[in-house]
Design an enzyme around this catalytic site. Sequence first.
Site, PDB file in Angstrom:
ATOM      1  CE  LYS A  71      -3.959   1.868   2.617  1.00 27.15           C
ATOM      2  NZ  LYS A  71      -4.832   1.650   3.800  1.00 27.15           N
ATOM      3  CB  SER A 111      -8.173   3.461   2.733  1.00 30.84           C
ATOM      4  OG  SER A 111      -7.299   2.885   3.679  1.00 30.84           O
ATOM      5  CB  SER A 150      -8.377   0.750   5.760  1.00 28.93           C
ATOM      6  OG  SER A 150      -9.094   1.953   5.655  1.00 28.93           O
TER       7      SER A 150
END
Lengths: 484, 95
Positions: free
Chosen positions: A78, A153, A177
């Site tokens: 990420k 996210s 997330s």
Amino acid sequence: MKLNELTIAEVRRLLDNREVRPREVLDDVYGRIDEVEDRIKAYITVTRENGYAMAADAEQAILGNRASLLTGIPVAVKDNLCTKGVLTTCASKILHNFIPPYESTATGKLKEQRYLLVGKTNLDEFAMGSSTENSRFHTTRNPWDVERVPGGSSGGSAAAVAAGECIAALGSDTGGSIRQPASLCGVVGLKPTYGRVSRYGLVAYASSLDQIGPLTKTVEDSAILLSAIAGHDPFDSTSAPVEVPDFARVLGQEIKGMRIGVPKEYFTGGMDREVADAVYAAIRKLESLGAMPVEVSLPHTGYAVATYYILATSEASSNLARYDGVKYGFRAEGKDLMEMYRNTRAQGFGAEVKRRIMLGTYALSSGYYEAYYKKGQQARTLIRQDFEKAFEQVDVIVTPTSPGAAFRIGEKATDPLQMYLSDIFTISANLAGVPAISVPCGFTAGGLPVGLQIIGKHFDEEAILKVAYAYEQSTEWHARRPSL
Amino acid sequence: MKINREDVRHIATLSRLQVSEEDLDTFSSQLSTIVEYIEQLNRLDAGGVEPTSHVLPLQNVMRDDLPSPSLPREEVLRNTPDSTGKFYRVPKIIE
């Protein structure tokens, strides 16, 4: 079968038996990226050159019999985890050109094992969102239906795993997330206990809630990747000095006699019929494996979202004060220092980040602190105690991960509160600091994945992995792949 | 509680954010909706409940105060939008 479709455990066997070379695994991963990435948009940066350089190094280690579990395994990261020398943007204009001079502890541990960095995945700007629609660069598409969001996210990481654009991925979870996008993309996502994984080098959003964790194709891979990144770190004083077990060791153990808590407050409506059906069926499946469902109560569940949006935004308003156009990233012009700050932050941050900074600033501002921030901290205590009491009766707690399957792009984009409510089942675990995993537990009639959340006691990831593995092995859901 | 345009202007100043006139309305209505939702906490009787700022029983984690190497200056300055080569450069602060 292409190598990019395999799991960590499967690729490990092929590499160790010298049946394939690390660069061949990468060839298939990057081949897949070339094939589908223009439709999925999971990545912000694809680090091909870097990946192949790491593959050469990994191959030497394997040939020298120095391989670890992650040696030669292509992993996506990420884009809010600092990777030394590799662009790290947080999907924000304000960090659009930031090249970290240091490595996060989590990715550093993978590097020590000679993993292969595939690229940096898309997210909602600064991990604030539940759909990746808040990314400053692009929205990631759900591999099961490209008209729908992948969740967020960590939507880029979840979509990359689901689409076979990596073998596994790392994400971060502040209010859901990792678990919510894992649920919406039909993969396994684990948020470890607060303190289990060092956050050094994770760009801070809400420091009392943030955790780094794995997104993988199977529960076994989740255990392998968690074992690799967990542990105390002197660079993160909130990482706990507790021993890290080999999490894969508990996989395959019987769950007979385990008490599975079903919190009544989570099953009061407010979730899609198909999600409820899939979760009830999963509970019956666990019962058929010898586990005992027990109704429990988490009475303060209804306050979790409100509590989260006070505490997380307050912490964010403080953490994001560092983006001032001076030390790194984007700077706008201004006639004096104050105007430069205000223009830099106005142009550098997107709308959702600004909303959260302002909400947090408001909650902490003079005259409102007691009413909002302190009240939020007290509500957090009550939510934490709910879990402590429930865990006196049960070993794990099961709930849906998300109240609905993947929603359409744009469907919730104009209504921040509706978007916040899509995290209603995941937020409590962050507030209480307990570990939780999402595993695939079915599909809607429209072919969208549904996730089952299994929540455990502090530092008892072994229990949730054990239950998740037993469930996964007795069902076929994890074997399904989207057709792209 | 309603967050009006003046409230937004004030919060934006505290947050070091420039907000345009039309955005004042948007933020005012969005933040009002969110704050109204959050105010359900008013119904919660939390009298005497200890606030939680941190879920782990870790406090004052100390280490020995030993000097150790820092990042080289040029690496640290590589990401700045403006520097003199040795220092960050910012717009004039003192009139």
